[in-house]
Design an enzyme around this catalytic site. Structure first.
Site, PDB file in Angstrom:
ATOM      1  N   TYR A  17      -1.467   4.594 -10.152  1.00  0.00           N
ATOM      2  CA  TYR A  17      -1.776   3.364  -9.415  1.00  0.00           C
ATOM      3  C   TYR A  17      -3.146   3.493  -8.742  1.00  0.00           C
ATOM      4  CZ  TYR A  17      -1.606  -0.434  -6.081  1.00  0.00           C
ATOM      5  OH  TYR A  17      -1.921  -1.548  -5.353  1.00  0.00           O
ATOM      6  N   GLU A  39       3.471  -5.953  -2.168  1.00  0.00           N
ATOM      7  CA  GLU A  39       3.107  -5.690  -0.763  1.00  0.00           C
ATOM      8  C   GLU A  39       4.163  -6.248   0.180  1.00  0.00           C
ATOM      9  OE1 GLU A  39       0.940  -3.620   0.164  1.00  0.00           O
ATOM     10  OE2 GLU A  39      -0.326  -3.435  -1.608  1.00  0.00           O
ATOM     11  N   TRP A  47       5.302   3.050   0.171  1.00  0.00           N
ATOM     12  CA  TRP A  47       4.723   2.550  -1.071  1.00  0.00           C
ATOM     13  C   TRP A  47       5.351   3.259  -2.265  1.00  0.00           C
ATOM     14  CZ3 TRP A  47       2.984  -1.663  -2.676  1.00  0.00           C
ATOM     15  CH2 TRP A  47       2.181  -1.781  -3.800  1.00  0.00           C
TER      16      TRP A  47
END
Length: 178
Positions: A17, A39, A47
């Site tokens: 990522y 998000e 995350w």
């Protein structure tokens, strides 16, 4: 200050990522919508949890196609709340569905979500947050700032000496030269 650049190298989820997506400009509405939704799902969580559940979230939300997600009703909400592969937070799920409809309205007016983003004058983080809170739901400061950094609209995604930042700088120079 801690940097994502320090966590990501070699990590099976963070690494790809960080190296291929974080901070890179996006123009595809489904990709932009997915990033905003991720998000939102991350709020209050790590995350890493979101990245691990990303493929399941993508499948559960029909590839984050706003035109499909905006039509979800109670049956889809129930399906999503029963799906152990995703983050099953009712408020977040409802926000994603509501935001799909709001994104479609923006797209009808501006041509696309990307065009709406591009039409906004350069502004501070605080102004972006205010605009997003007025336009979408479940978009607090952290969600908005991370979303905008993740798509390259706000600086700060990478350390200045990060190899990915150096690559992004080169891409920006190439785009400016065209």
């Amino acid at each position: 200050m801690s940097w994502y650049c320090d966590v990501a190298p070699g990590h099976p989820y963070h690494g790809p990522y960080h190296d291929r997506e974080y901070g890179f400009p996006l123009s595809d509405d489904a990709a932009l919508f997915e990033r905003l939704c991720l998000e939102i799902f991350q709020a209050g969580l790590s995350w890493l949890i979101v990245l691990k559940k990303r493929e399941s979230l993508r499948a559960a939300f029909d590839g984050f196609r706003p035109d499909v997600v905006a039509r979800y009703g109670e049956a889809e909400v129930a399906r999503l709340l029963a799906d152990a592969g995703i983050i099953r937070n009712r408020r977040k799920i409802l926000a994603v569905i509501e935001n799909a409809g709001r994104l479609l309205a923006l797209s009808a007016q501006y041509g696309s979500f990307a065009a709406w983003l591009a039409a906004q004058p350069a502004q501070s983080k605080e102004a972006w947050v205010k605009l997003f809170k007025k336009t979408f739901t479940f978009t607090g400061g952290e969600v908005v700032n991370e979303f905008l950094m993740s798509i390259g609209l706000l600086p700060g995604a990478h350390r200045p000496d990060c190899p990915v930042q150096l690559r992004l700088d080169t891409l920006a120079r190439e785009r400016a030269a065209k």
